[in-house]
Design a protein around this motif. Structure first.
Motif, PDB file in Angstrom:
ATOM      1  N   UNK A  37     -20.556  12.543  22.368  1.00 45.85           N
ATOM      2  CA  UNK A  37     -20.608  11.571  21.548  1.00 45.85           C
ATOM      3  C   UNK A  37     -22.126  11.430  20.485  1.00 45.85           C
ATOM      4  N   UNK A  38     -22.975  12.361  20.620  1.00 49.74           N
ATOM      5  CA  UNK A  38     -23.455  12.065  19.636  1.00 49.74           C
ATOM      6  C   UNK A  38     -23.398  12.218  18.068  1.00 49.74           C
ATOM      7  N   UNK A  39     -22.422  14.084  18.286  1.00 57.63           N
ATOM      8  CA  UNK A  39     -22.532  14.559  16.784  1.00 57.63           C
ATOM      9  C   UNK A  39     -21.050  13.675  17.008  1.00 57.63           C
ATOM     10  N   UNK A  40     -19.996  13.233  17.477  1.00 59.74           N
ATOM     11  CA  UNK A  40     -18.738  12.292  17.387  1.00 59.74           C
ATOM     12  C   UNK A  40     -19.223  10.965  16.628  1.00 59.74           C
ATOM     13  N   UNK A  41     -19.897  10.428  17.100  1.00 61.64           N
ATOM     14  CA  UNK A  41     -20.913   8.940  16.492  1.00 61.64           C
ATOM     15  C   UNK A  41     -20.902   9.464  14.745  1.00 61.64           C
ATOM     16  N   UNK A  42     -21.834  10.674  14.746  1.00 63.90           N
ATOM     17  CA  UNK A  42     -22.423  10.104  13.434  1.00 63.90           C
ATOM     18  C   UNK A  42     -20.851  11.529  12.102  1.00 63.90           C
ATOM     19  N   UNK A  43     -20.051  11.604  12.808  1.00 55.25           N
ATOM     20  CA  UNK A  43     -18.952  12.308  12.097  1.00 55.25           C
ATOM     21  C   UNK A  43     -17.766  10.167  12.216  1.00 55.25           C
ATOM     22  N   UNK A  44     -18.017  10.267  13.211  1.00 55.40           N
ATOM     23  CA  UNK A  44     -17.327   8.960  12.869  1.00 55.40           C
ATOM     24  C   UNK A  44     -17.193   8.341  11.633  1.00 55.40           C
ATOM     25  N   UNK A  45     -19.462   8.152  11.093  1.00 56.01           N
ATOM     26  CA  UNK A  45     -19.680   7.882  10.716  1.00 56.01           C
ATOM     27  C   UNK A  45     -19.412   8.362   9.152  1.00 56.01           C
ATOM     28  N   UNK A  46     -19.384   9.960   8.933  1.00 57.12           N
ATOM     29  CA  UNK A  46     -19.258  10.435   8.636  1.00 57.12           C
ATOM     30  C   UNK A  46     -17.628  10.207   7.484  1.00 57.12           C
ATOM     31  N   UNK A  47     -16.720   9.752   8.006  1.00 56.40           N
ATOM     32  CA  UNK A  47     -15.397  10.129   7.818  1.00 56.40           C
ATOM     33  C   UNK A  47     -14.843   8.819   7.540  1.00 56.40           C
ATOM     34  N   UNK A  48     -16.106   7.810   7.619  1.00 56.52           N
ATOM     35  CA  UNK A  48     -15.475   6.307   7.679  1.00 56.52           C
ATOM     36  C   UNK A  48     -16.770   5.642   6.943  1.00 56.52           C
ATOM     37  N   UNK A  49     -17.416   6.108   6.204  1.00 58.21           N
ATOM     38  CA  UNK A  49     -17.207   6.013   5.390  1.00 58.21           C
ATOM     39  C   UNK A  49     -17.453   4.801   4.313  1.00 58.21           C
ATOM     40  N   UNK A  50     -16.091   5.414   3.551  1.00 53.48           N
ATOM     41  CA  UNK A  50     -15.693   4.891   2.211  1.00 53.48           C
ATOM     42  C   UNK A  50     -14.744   2.831   2.888  1.00 53.48           C
ATOM     43  N   UNK A  51     -14.679   3.584   4.207  1.00 51.68           N
ATOM     44  CA  UNK A  51     -14.045   2.236   4.857  1.00 51.68           C
ATOM     45  C   UNK A  51     -15.018   1.212   5.284  1.00 51.68           C
ATOM     46  N   UNK A  52     -16.820   1.491   5.959  1.00 48.66           N
ATOM     47  CA  UNK A  52     -17.120   0.801   6.745  1.00 48.66           C
ATOM     48  C   UNK A  52     -18.141   0.785   5.832  1.00 48.66           C
ATOM     49  N   UNK A  53     -18.845   0.963   4.393  1.00 43.82           N
ATOM     50  CA  UNK A  53     -20.574   1.421   4.064  1.00 43.82           C
ATOM     51  C   UNK A  53     -20.520   0.056   3.173  1.00 43.82           C
ATOM     52  N   UNK A  54     -19.559  -0.980   3.506  1.00 42.05           N
ATOM     53  CA  UNK A  54     -20.381  -1.994   3.109  1.00 42.05           C
ATOM     54  C   UNK A  54     -20.315  -2.837   3.646  1.00 42.05           C
ATOM     55  N   UNK A  55     -19.708  -2.907   4.417  1.00 40.87           N
ATOM     56  CA  UNK A  55     -20.246  -3.976   6.131  1.00 40.87           C
ATOM     57  C   UNK A  55     -21.676  -4.180   6.247  1.00 40.87           C
ATOM     58  N   UNK A  56     -21.607  -4.827   6.366  1.00 39.12           N
ATOM     59  CA  UNK A  56     -23.256  -5.533   6.452  1.00 39.12           C
ATOM     60  C   UNK A  56     -23.920  -5.183   7.569  1.00 39.12           C
ATOM     61  N   UNK A  57     -23.326  -4.965   8.547  1.00 46.28           N
ATOM     62  CA  UNK A  57     -24.212  -5.120   9.936  1.00 46.28           C
ATOM     63  C   UNK A  57     -23.896  -3.027  10.558  1.00 46.28           C
ATOM     64  N   UNK A  58     -23.487  -2.951   9.565  1.00 41.90           N
ATOM     65  CA  UNK A  58     -23.443  -0.900   9.464  1.00 41.90           C
ATOM     66  C   UNK A  58     -24.461  -0.747   8.217  1.00 41.90           C
ATOM     67  N   UNK A  59     -25.660  -1.541   7.965  1.00 45.07           N
ATOM     68  CA  UNK A  59     -25.663  -0.841   6.727  1.00 45.07           C
ATOM     69  C   UNK A  59     -27.316   0.141   7.352  1.00 45.07           C
ATOM     70  N   UNK A  60     -27.322  -0.135   8.574  1.00 47.42           N
ATOM     71  CA  UNK A  60     -28.975   0.468   9.139  1.00 47.42           C
ATOM     72  C   UNK A  60     -28.557   2.102   9.639  1.00 47.42           C
ATOM     73  N   UNK A  61     -27.566   2.229   9.971  1.00 51.68           N
ATOM     74  CA  UNK A  61     -26.931   2.989  10.218  1.00 51.68           C
ATOM     75  C   UNK A  61     -25.976   3.832   9.100  1.00 51.68           C
ATOM     76  N   UNK A  62     -26.082   3.417   7.999  1.00 51.71           N
ATOM     77  CA  UNK A  62     -25.626   4.186   7.044  1.00 51.71           C
ATOM     78  C   UNK A  62     -26.755   4.641   6.346  1.00 51.71           C
ATOM     79  N   UNK A  63     -27.773   4.207   5.697  1.00 50.43           N
ATOM     80  CA  UNK A  63     -28.624   4.148   5.553  1.00 50.43           C
ATOM     81  C   UNK A  63     -29.495   5.599   6.622  1.00 50.43           C
ATOM     82  N   UNK A  64     -29.558   5.571   7.815  1.00 45.31           N
ATOM     83  CA  UNK A  64     -29.089   6.991   8.079  1.00 45.31           C
ATOM     84  C   UNK A  64     -28.783   7.844   7.552  1.00 45.31           C
TER      85      UNK A  64
END
Ligand code: FAD
Ligand code: SF4
Length: 517
Positions: free
Chosen positions: A461-488
């Motif tokens: 789950x640990x690598x998959x979580x960050x892999x999910x963020x990387x793969x979906x960055x273009x779709x999700x990065x402007x979601x204000x509730x995900x700002x912290x995760x994308x900053x990390x």
């Protein structure tokens, strides 16, 4: 002697309420209730054996109760040699036989059945009356009026509106009891080591259920699940017993531990009433009132009672409104463009990941998993690997005893895998092993190590979580509730990022090749 009847009144498998709108005004002298067990409904997905057995047994018991009140029931069993195999075929045959003036129906729980009903209106030689399903606290019109002109359809505001409408946990000045509408922050405790949880009530297998079990074993031998652990309330009286048992033994701890998970303890303090509620053996309002009374009597704390009532008065009503407002387009969305098939271990529980083995194993054994297991274990994993919505939705519809599309689809498609692009959830419920470790004892008993990432024995789950963020960055990065995760993610060292990608790719390729993970 003529068999003709003035009105035929259809009762479907999830409409087992004596107050059902289609039954209102029944004249035993002139009317006939019709109920059908048909292959079309038992096979449109490969339902869990316990799910089929539950529906059929509860239907047969309900027909018996109607007959005891003097109402005539035309009941067609699944193995009746004349059975046409479909609802439409049976309706047509019944109309031809009883030549009614009117066929009276209650709106169904699935869009595909509503389409059938609309077709009957066109094709049958009698008039067809489709009545509203008034067994819910909010009508569909009320939900639509609330949703109209809102940019976001957040549960919390709809829930407050229904609290005000019903007066449940609202004081005489119209304020929430205890001063707050929501005590969720108090409801996220892990189950303490050694804590005992009550044993669920036991429902005896009577002759009706036993016959149904034999039929299910004969006709669906390879469907998922076993019947040896079947233990469901198949009548209203038993459903009331289940509710009593929950209020007396579990409600007081429901709030604190509603998100907790524990190895070999599938039920914890949950109510186990979703199936009898969804079939109509209990009404949502009576369940909420029962919980509220327990608080007034000092038998359960406010955080528990409010938390429980929110699930029913809030979530259950909300997902129904959403489903009917958004169907049929809703089921076809795929916001994250997810394409992977669900791994085979969703049907066998044969995986080394203890959280998944536990959640899926108990699903096979009992056709049951509680909300957090469905959302944060099986749902979260499906989200992180990019499982395609159709296969995810089908799995949930197949394996849970309470799964009817109006309630299953928004929870799965919207809440668990974000395929609706945020209509239901303000952000994807994606989580690493850290969350699972916080809320359960699963990780301590797992062959993987929850504290590390990217190593041979690291929690997937640990690598998959960050892999999910990387793969979906273009779709999700402007979601204000995900700002912290994308900053990390932006701060992540390049070699760590590389490790995330390499180990996720290896894991996903093992999954695709059917290697044990
Ligand atoms: P408890 O935890 O005791 O909760 C009390 C009651 O609240 C439940 O019986 C149920 O009627 C209601 N409830 C709780 N959460 C929800 C919710 N999110 N939506 C609607 N009602 C809710 N519930 C179903 O009834 N059928 C489904 O097919 C279904 N599929 C789900 C799929 C996913 C991915 C998720 C995350 C949730 C799903 N739920 C579904 C909601 C919830 O998981 C079940 O209602 C609950 O686990 C049933 O167990 P229980 O009766 O012990 O519930
Ligand atoms: Fe699940 Fe990871 Fe914990 Fe194992 S270590 S139980 S895979 S979260």
């Amino acid at each position: 002697m003529s068999e003709s009847r003035k009105n035929l009144r259809l009762v479907l498998g999830d409409q087992l309420s004596h107050s059902l709108s289609a039954l209102q005004g029944t004249n035993p002298e002139t009317d006939m209730v019709v109920m059908f067990e048909v292959m079309g409904e038992t096979t449109y997905v490969n339902h869990h054996k316990q799910k089929i057995a539950y529906f059929l047994s509860a239907m047969r018991h309900f027909a018996g109760e109607l007959r005891q009140t003097g109402i005539k029931v035309h009941y067609v069993k699944l193995d009746d040699p004349e059975n046409t195999g479909t609802l439409s075929g049976e309706i047509k045959a019944a109309v031809a036989r009883f030549r009614p003036e009117t066929l009276i129906l209650t709106e169904p729980g699935e869009f595909r059945v509503l389409e059938m009903m609309r077709d009957w209106s066109e094709s049958l030689p009698c008039s067809v009356e489709i009545r509203n399903d008034d067994r819910f606290i909010a009508s569909l019109a009320e939900f639509e009026a609330w949703a109209k002109d809102r940019k976001q359809l957040r549960l919390e505001y709809f829930y407050r509106e229904l609290r005000r409408k019903t007066g449940i946990l609202v004081d005489t000045d119209g304020n929430p009891e205890g001063g707050s509408w929501n005590y969720d922050a108090e409801n996220r405790k892990k189950l303490p080591k050694g804590a005992e949880t009550p044993t669920p009530p036991v429902f005896e297998t009577d002759a009706v259920t036993s016959d149904v079990m034999t039929l299910v074993e004969d006709l669906f031998p390879s469907n998922i699940g076993a019947l040896t652990t079947f233990n469901q309330p198949v009548t209203r009286l038993q459903a009331l017993e289940a509710l009593d048992h929950f209020v007396s033994h579990n409600l007081r701890s429901f709030g604190d531990y509603q998100d907790a998970m524990k190895t070999d303890n599938p039920f914890l303090h949950h109510s186990l009433i979703s199936a009898p509620l969804n079939l109509g053996l209990l009404s949502p309002m009576e369940v909420c009132r029962r919980a509220e009374d327990a608080w007034h009597a000092g038998d359960a704390p406010l955080n528990a009672v409010e938390g429980f009532i929110r699930q029913i008065l809030g979530w259950r009503e909300y997902v129904r409104g959403l489903y009917w407002m958004k169907m049929p387009g809703y089921a076809k969305t795929n916001h994250l463009n997810a394409k992977r098939h669900l791994p085979d271990f969703y049907w066998t529980a044969e995986t080394d990941m203890n959280c998944l083995a536990q959640s899926i194993g108990q699903t096979i054994d009992h056709a049951y998993a509680h909300h957090i297991q469905r959302l944060m274990i099986t749902g979260n994993f499906a989200l992180l690997i990019g499982a395609d919505p159709a296969s995810v939705n089908q799995w949930y519809l197949e394996v849970y005893i309470d799964a009817i599309e109006w309630v299953q689809l928004p929870n799965t498609h919207g809440m668990a895998i974000y395929a609706d692009g945020g209509i239901m959830a303000s952000k994807p419920y994606a989580a690493s092993g850290k969350y699972i470790d916080k809320m359960s004892d699963y990780c301590a008993k797992c062959r993987y190590t929850v504290k590390t990432m990217g190593e041979e024995d690291s929690c997937p789950f640990n690598a998959l979580y960050w892999n999910f963020m990387i793969e979906n960055e273009a779709i999700l990065s402007n979601n204000p509730r995900m700002g912290l995760s994308f900053r990390n993610l932006a701060k992540m060292a390049p070699d760590k990022k590389k490790r995330v990608i390499t180990s996720s790719q290896k894991f996903l390729s093992d999954l695709s090749s059917g290697n044990r993970v």
